[in-house]
Design a protein around this motif. Structure first.
Motif, PDB file in Angstrom:
ATOM      1  N   LEU A  20       0.107  18.649   2.866  1.00 47.15           N
ATOM      2  CA  LEU A  20      -1.001  19.481   2.404  1.00 47.15           C
ATOM      3  C   LEU A  20      -2.293  18.700   2.201  1.00 47.15           C
ATOM      4  O   LEU A  20      -3.219  19.180   1.553  1.00 47.15           O
ATOM      5  N   PHE A  21      -2.400  17.509   2.771  1.00 40.49           N
ATOM      6  CA  PHE A  21      -3.561  16.660   2.545  1.00 40.49           C
ATOM      7  C   PHE A  21      -4.832  17.255   3.131  1.00 40.49           C
ATOM      8  O   PHE A  21      -4.803  17.909   4.181  1.00 40.49           O
ATOM      9  N   ASP A  22      -5.942  16.968   2.460  1.00 40.89           N
ATOM     10  CA  ASP A  22      -7.252  17.215   3.052  1.00 40.89           C
ATOM     11  C   ASP A  22      -7.319  16.432   4.360  1.00 40.89           C
ATOM     12  O   ASP A  22      -6.862  15.288   4.434  1.00 40.89           O
ATOM     13  N   GLU A  23      -7.885  17.019   5.385  1.00 49.32           N
ATOM     14  CA  GLU A  23      -7.869  16.388   6.710  1.00 49.32           C
ATOM     15  C   GLU A  23      -8.608  15.049   6.725  1.00 49.32           C
ATOM     16  O   GLU A  23      -8.357  14.196   7.573  1.00 49.32           O
ATOM     17  N   ARG A  24      -9.515  14.833   5.773  1.00 49.57           N
ATOM     18  CA  ARG A  24     -10.263  13.570   5.730  1.00 49.57           C
ATOM     19  C   ARG A  24      -9.545  12.494   4.922  1.00 49.57           C
ATOM     20  O   ARG A  24      -9.870  11.316   5.035  1.00 49.57           O
ATOM     21  N   PHE A  25      -8.580  12.890   4.110  1.00 49.66           N
ATOM     22  CA  PHE A  25      -7.965  11.961   3.164  1.00 49.66           C
ATOM     23  C   PHE A  25      -6.777  11.236   3.791  1.00 49.66           C
ATOM     24  O   PHE A  25      -5.910  11.855   4.404  1.00 49.66           O
ATOM     25  N   ILE A  26      -6.742   9.913   3.633  1.00 43.45           N
ATOM     26  CA  ILE A  26      -5.615   9.104   4.101  1.00 43.45           C
ATOM     27  C   ILE A  26      -4.853   8.622   2.878  1.00 43.45           C
ATOM     28  O   ILE A  26      -5.372   7.843   2.075  1.00 43.45           O
ATOM     29  N   ASN A  27      -3.636   9.103   2.721  1.00 43.88           N
ATOM     30  CA  ASN A  27      -2.859   8.848   1.503  1.00 43.88           C
ATOM     31  C   ASN A  27      -2.075   7.537   1.625  1.00 43.88           C
ATOM     32  O   ASN A  27      -0.917   7.524   2.024  1.00 43.88           O
ATOM     33  N   LEU A  28      -2.713   6.444   1.236  1.00 45.75           N
ATOM     34  CA  LEU A  28      -2.086   5.126   1.286  1.00 45.75           C
ATOM     35  C   LEU A  28      -1.431   4.752  -0.036  1.00 45.75           C
ATOM     36  O   LEU A  28      -0.997   3.620  -0.206  1.00 45.75           O
ATOM     37  N   ASN A  29      -1.372   5.708  -0.959  1.00 45.68           N
ATOM     38  CA  ASN A  29      -0.777   5.451  -2.278  1.00 45.68           C
ATOM     39  C   ASN A  29       0.297   6.485  -2.600  1.00 45.68           C
ATOM     40  O   ASN A  29       0.317   7.060  -3.692  1.00 45.68           O
ATOM     41  N   HIS A  30       1.188   6.715  -1.656  1.00 48.67           N
ATOM     42  CA  HIS A  30       2.256   7.680  -1.889  1.00 48.67           C
ATOM     43  C   HIS A  30       3.092   7.304  -3.112  1.00 48.67           C
ATOM     44  O   HIS A  30       3.588   8.166  -3.830  1.00 48.67           O
ATOM     45  N   GLY A  31       3.230   6.012  -3.373  1.00 46.97           N
ATOM     46  CA  GLY A  31       4.131   5.550  -4.423  1.00 46.97           C
ATOM     47  C   GLY A  31       3.778   5.995  -5.820  1.00 46.97           C
ATOM     48  O   GLY A  31       4.659   6.060  -6.680  1.00 46.97           O
ATOM     49  N   SER A  32       2.525   6.291  -6.097  1.00 47.23           N
ATOM     50  CA  SER A  32       2.154   6.668  -7.467  1.00 47.23           C
ATOM     51  C   SER A  32       2.572   8.095  -7.810  1.00 47.23           C
ATOM     52  O   SER A  32       3.208   8.320  -8.838  1.00 47.23           O
ATOM     53  N   ASP A 408     -16.303   6.826  -1.096  1.00 47.85           N
ATOM     54  CA  ASP A 408     -16.926   6.382   0.157  1.00 47.85           C
ATOM     55  C   ASP A 408     -15.988   6.372   1.362  1.00 47.85           C
ATOM     56  O   ASP A 408     -16.457   6.399   2.508  1.00 47.85           O
ATOM     57  N   TYR A 409     -14.682   6.302   1.112  1.00 46.18           N
ATOM     58  CA  TYR A 409     -13.760   6.111   2.238  1.00 46.18           C
ATOM     59  C   TYR A 409     -12.602   7.114   2.280  1.00 46.18           C
ATOM     60  O   TYR A 409     -11.742   7.008   3.150  1.00 46.18           O
ATOM     61  N   ASP A 410     -12.534   8.047   1.354  1.00 48.19           N
ATOM     62  CA  ASP A 410     -11.495   9.091   1.351  1.00 48.19           C
ATOM     63  C   ASP A 410     -10.080   8.527   1.389  1.00 48.19           C
ATOM     64  O   ASP A 410      -9.215   8.975   2.161  1.00 48.19           O
ATOM     65  N   THR A 411      -9.838   7.536   0.560  1.00 48.95           N
ATOM     66  CA  THR A 411      -8.496   7.000   0.388  1.00 48.95           C
ATOM     67  C   THR A 411      -8.419   6.332  -0.969  1.00 48.95           C
ATOM     68  O   THR A 411      -9.433   6.226  -1.676  1.00 48.95           O
ATOM     69  N   LEU A 412      -7.216   5.908  -1.353  1.00 51.18           N
ATOM     70  CA  LEU A 412      -7.065   5.122  -2.576  1.00 51.18           C
ATOM     71  C   LEU A 412      -5.889   4.177  -2.419  1.00 51.18           C
ATOM     72  O   LEU A 412      -4.815   4.586  -1.961  1.00 51.18           O
ATOM     73  N   ILE A 413      -6.122   2.921  -2.785  1.00 48.22           N
ATOM     74  CA  ILE A 413      -5.084   1.891  -2.791  1.00 48.22           C
ATOM     75  C   ILE A 413      -5.134   1.235  -4.161  1.00 48.22           C
ATOM     76  O   ILE A 413      -6.176   0.691  -4.540  1.00 48.22           O
ATOM     77  N   LEU A 426      -0.087  -1.182  -0.801  1.00 51.91           N
ATOM     78  CA  LEU A 426      -0.108  -0.097   0.182  1.00 51.91           C
ATOM     79  C   LEU A 426       1.287   0.492   0.312  1.00 51.91           C
ATOM     80  O   LEU A 426       2.288  -0.234   0.300  1.00 51.91           O
ATOM     81  N   SER A 427       1.364   1.814   0.449  1.00 52.50           N
ATOM     82  CA  SER A 427       2.638   2.522   0.562  1.00 52.50           C
ATOM     83  C   SER A 427       2.898   2.947   2.000  1.00 52.50           C
ATOM     84  O   SER A 427       2.048   3.588   2.627  1.00 52.50           O
ATOM     85  N   GLY A 428       4.076   2.618   2.511  1.00 52.97           N
ATOM     86  CA  GLY A 428       4.494   3.142   3.801  1.00 52.97           C
ATOM     87  C   GLY A 428       5.081   4.537   3.627  1.00 52.97           C
ATOM     88  O   GLY A 428       5.771   4.798   2.648  1.00 52.97           O
ATOM     89  N   GLN A 429       4.789   5.435   4.570  1.00 56.24           N
ATOM     90  CA  GLN A 429       5.355   6.767   4.493  1.00 56.24           C
ATOM     91  C   GLN A 429       5.409   7.376   5.884  1.00 56.24           C
ATOM     92  O   GLN A 429       4.759   6.892   6.817  1.00 56.24           O
ATOM     93  N   ILE A 430       6.196   8.440   6.036  1.00 56.90           N
ATOM     94  CA  ILE A 430       6.493   8.983   7.367  1.00 56.90           C
ATOM     95  C   ILE A 430       5.275   9.553   8.079  1.00 56.90           C
ATOM     96  O   ILE A 430       5.281   9.671   9.298  1.00 56.90           O
ATOM     97  N   TYR A 431       4.223   9.925   7.327  1.00 59.69           N
ATOM     98  CA  TYR A 431       3.041  10.532   7.939  1.00 59.69           C
ATOM     99  C   TYR A 431       1.953   9.488   8.237  1.00 59.69           C
ATOM    100  O   TYR A 431       0.832   9.846   8.609  1.00 59.69           O
ATOM    101  N   LEU A 432       2.270   8.196   8.059  1.00 56.28           N
ATOM    102  CA  LEU A 432       1.325   7.114   8.309  1.00 56.28           C
ATOM    103  C   LEU A 432       1.800   6.256   9.480  1.00 56.28           C
ATOM    104  O   LEU A 432       2.972   6.296   9.858  1.00 56.28           O
ATOM    105  N   ASP A 433       0.878   5.454  10.024  1.00 58.63           N
ATOM    106  CA  ASP A 433       1.262   4.449  11.008  1.00 58.63           C
ATOM    107  C   ASP A 433       0.464   3.174  10.754  1.00 58.63           C
ATOM    108  O   ASP A 433      -0.310   3.090   9.788  1.00 58.63           O
TER     109      ASP A 433
END
Length: 458
Positions: A20-32, A408-413, A426-433
């Motif tokens: 359900l992510f915003d199309e601009r947002f890259i979720n690099l913090n799945h772990g939280s 500024d970058y639409d992500t959070l680490i 950084l969190s690895g997850q199935i929707y990332l590469d």
């Protein structure tokens, strides 16, 4: 439940559409805080609609049935009897449930590790302030070898015994939160058995993340969030208590209608206003069926989340992808930053399994001394101010970097000042590469440069 396997399912950006992510947002913090797919969201909304259509019937009669189905699904996944699994709101609640259930006598000690999650560390501190219990910390700074950590734990337990005390309980992680590193929890559990210590495994980063066969592990208590890595809505967690220890857990947090009281002679147990439970259920199970009025619909989503994961190939396939992504992506991020991955050298030598998880901790290219010098220069020589030194400076840098990352970058680490260096997790997850890890590294590099240019103090 029948599971339809997807054909040629590819991990990475192909699966981002499921979430359900915003199309601009890259979720690099799945772990939280985790994330969950649309089909799980559909189940939750349906459950919420059922509840609102008929609140009393749903809460009194339907919800316990949903809890049973979810507990059964978790029990199968974790290879334990269903009567040993109950549901709580989060792992912090699970740890508190165990801590507040135990009776501590003078001389009793609780062993924790210096990387304990902050809220759980505070919970131990509170118990030690309000009961005769004392705490002992296994102190260290990563990277350390798995062998050293287990030996140091044993040494601390024996040290307490040599002074006339006893360690009643040990609390340790499956995967540390910050920095995100795997703990040799299997070996620590075994050491607890050898030393006569109750083992309490904080598996906040457990279910859906590391391989958990709790029957084989045979710990005394274990709690794990389902809303982090299992793709269940927040907040949802499980608490495992084997039959041998269930007599110790007499109350939920908060104490509710299912309290198992210590009855005086001739005293009857107070009558609960809830429906009479099934005679096949234990008092322990019934205790956790109704813990005040709250939204239990995340609990009902567990079977749907597990079914979704099975459609992707199951736990082992998911784990293989996210671990590989964290290792390779972390290495590429370190190359871009010109730094290192925490614990990578020790893992390569076979001394630990610190990186055997879905996290990569990458050092930032800015030293504390350089940041302090920049602060002093930009503020006109006021670098001796308390807010430009030590912990205050670290918090200011971390807060600015993470807020700027979002804006500024639409992500959070998340960042941590650890061992005198800044690290990003950084969190690895199935929707990332790996391209997402490279993007994250470029963002971290640019923000480190902005900090060293003094933008944070202007």
């Amino acid at each position: 439940m029948s599971v339809v396997k997807r054909d040629n399912t590819g991990f990475g950006h192909e699966l981002k559409k499921d979430f359900l992510f915003d199309e601009r947002f890259i979720n690099l913090n799945h772990g939280s805080f985790g994330a969950f797919p649309r089909q799980v969201q559909d189940v939750r909304r349906r459950e919420q609609e059922f509840c609102e259509a008929q609140p009393d019937p749903y809460i009194r009669y339907e919800s316990p049935l949903k809890l049973d189905q979810s507990r059964a699904a978790l029990a199968r996944l974790l290879k334990v009897p269903v009567e040993t699994v109950v549901l709580v709101k989060n792992a912090t609640t699970g740890i508190n449930t165990v801590l507040r259930a135990l009776t501590f006598a003078p001389g009793d000690h609780i062993v924790t590790f210096s990387t304990i999650y902050g809220a759980c560390g505070n919970s131990v501190r509170y118990i030690c302030e309000t009961t005769p219990a004392e705490s002992v910390t296994v102190d260290y700074t990563y990277p350390v070898s798995d062998h050293w950590l287990v030996d140091e734990f044993k040494r601390r337990v024996k040290e307490v015994a040599a002074k006339g005390g006893r360690v009643r309980l040990a609390i340790f992680d499956t995967v540390v939160s910050m920095p995100g590193l795997r703990v040799p929890f299997e070996r620590l559990t075994k050491a607890c058995k050898e030393l006569g210590v109750l083992s309490c495994v904080d598996a906040a980063h457990g279910v859906g993340h590391v391989d958990l066969d709790i029957s084989r592990l045979d710990c005394d208590f274990l709690t794990s969030n389902c809303h982090k890595w299992l793709f269940v809505p927040r907040g949802c967690a499980m608490l495992y208590v084997p039959l041998r220890n269930q007599h110790l857990i007499r109350s939920t947090i908060p104490t509710s209608h299912g309290l198992i009281p210590l009855l005086k002679e001739g005293e009857e147990k107070p009558r609960s206003p809830l429906p009479t439970p099934e005679p096949t259920k234990s008092a322990f199970e019934v205790n956790f069926e109704f813990v005040g009025t709250t939204d239990n619909t995340p609990y009902a989503c567990i079977p749907a989340a597990i079914e979704y994961r099975q459609s992707l190939g199951g736990e082992e396939k998911i784990r293989e992808y996210v671990f590989h992504l964290a290792r390779n992506g972390g290495r590429k991020a370190a190359e871009i930053l010109g730094t290192e991955v925490l614990g990578a050298a020790m893992d390569a030598r076979g001394e630990s399994r610190l990186g055997d998880c879905a996290f990569a901790n990458v050092r930032l290219p800015m030293s504390v001394a350089a940041v302090e010098q920049t602060a002093a220069r930009v503020t006109g020589g006021k670098g001796t101010s308390p807010d430009l030194k030590g912990t205050a400076l670290a918090m200011k840098v971390q807060d600015w970097v993470m807020k700027t990352m979002i804006a500024d970058y639409d992500t959070l680490i998340p960042l941590i000042l650890y061992g005198g260096e800044w690290w990003a997790r950084l969190s690895g997850q199935i929707y990332l590469d790996e391209h997402d890890f490279e993007f994250g590294a470029e963002v971290l590099k640019r923000l480190s440069e902005r900090v060293l240019l003094g933008e944070i103090w202007r």
